[in-house]
Design a protein around this motif. Structure first.
Motif, short mmCIF file in Angstrom:
data_model
loop_
_atom_site.label_atom_id
_atom_site.label_comp_id
_atom_site.label_asym_id
_atom_site.label_seq_id
_atom_site.Cartn_x
_atom_site.Cartn_y
_atom_site.Cartn_z
N MET A 1 -3.79 7.73 -1.34
CA MET A 1 -4.42 6.96 -0.28
C MET A 1 -5.46 7.82 0.41
O MET A 1 -5.20 8.97 0.74
CB MET A 1 -3.39 6.48 0.74
N ILE B 1 -9.41 -3.83 -2.72
CA ILE B 1 -8.93 -2.56 -3.23
C ILE B 1 -9.44 -1.41 -2.35
O ILE B 1 -8.70 -0.47 -2.04
CB ILE B 1 -9.36 -2.36 -4.69
N VAL C 1 0.82 -1.21 0.00
CA VAL C 1 0.00 0.00 0.00
C VAL C 1 0.85 1.26 0.00
O VAL C 1 0.47 2.27 -0.55
CB VAL C 1 -0.98 0.00 1.20
N TRP D 1 1.50 2.98 -3.45
CA TRP D 1 0.46 3.56 -4.29
C TRP D 1 0.50 5.07 -4.25
O TRP D 1 0.87 5.67 -3.26
CB TRP D 1 -0.91 3.03 -3.84
N SER E 1 -7.51 -1.03 0.87
CA SER E 1 -6.13 -0.59 0.70
C SER E 1 -5.99 0.81 0.12
O SER E 1 -4.96 1.44 0.30
CB SER E 1 -5.38 -1.58 -0.20
N THR E 2 -6.99 1.30 -0.61
CA THR E 2 -6.84 2.58 -1.29
C THR E 2 -7.89 3.61 -0.91
O THR E 2 -7.70 4.79 -1.17
CB THR E 2 -6.91 2.40 -2.82
N PHE F 1 -1.55 -0.04 -8.20
CA PHE F 1 -1.87 -1.17 -7.37
C PHE F 1 -0.97 -2.35 -7.72
O PHE F 1 -0.70 -2.60 -8.89
CB PHE F 1 -3.34 -1.52 -7.62
N LYS G 1 -14.56 8.09 -4.89
CA LYS G 1 -13.73 8.18 -3.70
C LYS G 1 -14.57 7.86 -2.47
O LYS G 1 -15.73 8.19 -2.42
CB LYS G 1 -13.18 9.61 -3.56
N LEU H 1 -4.68 5.74 -9.62
CA LEU H 1 -4.15 4.97 -8.50
C LEU H 1 -3.36 3.79 -9.04
O LEU H 1 -3.74 3.18 -10.04
CB LEU H 1 -5.31 4.44 -7.64
#
Length: 390
Positions: A106, A371, A100, A103, A374-375, A354, A390, A352
């Motif tokens: 975040m 996903i 993570v 990336w 983690s994001t 990954f 988002k 993003l």
């Protein structure tokens, strides 16, 4: 006991894989493995050499303190979930969690569950294809399709579970070149063993045109989409794969070709030697195992670079493997396999990046939740459409 271990165990696994674990932490991890067979099974699965060693250089670049801090905050928000749910995502999550920190973007998320309509869930792909015979007839192929489909003096076409098999009569003389086409839709995959013994794995949204029997001079097929080839050796008859603007020449080897990205063709060599020629210029580049030749429409030559071949070939073994790839590109791959559409409410999330390892046959919501955890990107499912925001 397992509730209080969930985030701690992820941390210990991270330290173990990175080689930064202390003896006390190693013993704590070993005690956890001994608590239940499923603990040991998960530990062995994610420590497989062929799974982790290829990505180790990615993990070594990570700011793991920052990455784990972000993950801890998210775990607390879903701590009321049962350990059964945590385990459901573990095999998918562990590798995305570990990377993570690499990336580009975040965000914290207040919601992990995927909002879905009451319509039937999106299903992973399965073995299915349409065979178009030389006389125009279409045969719809499904998994477990068995028996003779077509037969004449030169060739017999048989269905064998998840593949077609072409059995040729003796000799290489051909009265007339006749072609078949195999079309694999979105949400499908299929295999075909050609008359020369070459085995081809066809991915979703792929079409291949090929002679039912090759002549004595060459073996040539025409491809659009993605396929993995295990070419039967025949020094006297080179094997060609022709795509839009590019031709791959090979005598006996294994390689993957992909035309799914518009204006871009990728050829990745696993073993052997192949030449990739740009048809407009006649320029040919020979690539070695572990390399990729990439052609962009309008160029006069291909670009060659070293790659992790597993990222481009593991799909045929039931695995999604992503290495620092854009979310938009990842969802494009998923949309072909799950036969779904993707709509972006927030365009910026396309950028993003990954890295992760996931089973290809999992429910899509499991992958999407991995996903999200983690994001911070959120997904909602409306029928066959995934809405991203988002």
């Amino acid at each position: 006991m397992e509730h209080q271990y969930s985030d701690r165990i992820v941390r210990l696994l991270q330290l173990y894989l990175l080689g930064d674990i202390t003896e006390e932490e190693r013993q704590e991890l070993e005690d956890w493995c001994e608590e239940a067979p499923r603990n040991r099974k998960l530990f062995e699965q994610i420590c497989q050499e062929d799974l982790f060693s290829k990505e180790r250089y990615v993990y070594e670049k990570i700011n793991d303190t920052k990455a784990f801090s972000v993950f801890e905050k998210r775990v607390r928000k879903v701590s009321s979930r049962s350990i059964g749910n945590w385990w459901k995502y573990a095999a998918v999550l562990l590798f995305p969690i570990l990377v993570v920190g690499s990336w580009k973007l975040m965000h914290e998320t207040e919601q992990v569950s995927i909002v879905a309509s009451s319509v039937a869930p999106i299903q992973p792909g399965c073995s299915q294809a349409v065979l178009v015979l030389d006389d125009g007839r279409k045969v719809f192929l499904k998994e477990e399709e068995e028996g003779v489909i077509s037969e004449d003096k030169e060739i017999t076409v048989t269905g064998e579970k998840d593949r077609l098999v072409y059995t040729s009569s003796e000799g290489k003389n051909v009265d007339e070149i006749r072609f078949n086409e195999l079309e694999v839709p979105r949400g499908g995959e299929y295999k075909v063993r050609l008359a020369d013994g070459t085995l081809v794995y066809l991915n979703s949204a792929t079409r291949m045109k090929y002679p039912v029997k090759f002549d004595e001079k060459e073996r040539k097929v025409y491809l659009s989409g993605e396929a993995y080839f295990e070419v039967a050796k025949d020094p006297e008859r080179p094997f060609f794969v022709e795509m839009e603007g590019v031709e791959v020449r090979v005598y006996g080897t294994s390689f993957n070709v992909n035309t799914h990205q518009e204006g871009n063709i990728q050829t990745v060599l696993v073993k052997g030697s192949i030449g990739v020629k740009v048809l407009s210029s006649g320029m040919e580049s020979v690539i070695r195992p572990g390399q990729m030749a990439e052609f962009k429409q309008g160029n006069t030559k291909v670009d060659v670079k070293d790659v992790n071949v597993a990222v481009y070939t593991d799909w045929k073994d039931g695995i999604f493997r992503f290495e620092n790839q854009r979310l938009e590109d990842i969802l494009a791959v998923l949309s072909n396999w799950y036969d779904m559409n993707v709509f972006y409410q927030t365009v910026s999330v396309k950028e993003l990046h990954f890295s992760g390892y996931m089973e290809r046959y999992k429910d899509v919501s499991v992958i999407l939740e991995a996903i999200t955890l983690s994001t911070g990107v959120t997904f909602s499912i409306q029928g066959k459409t995934i809405i991203v925001s988002k």
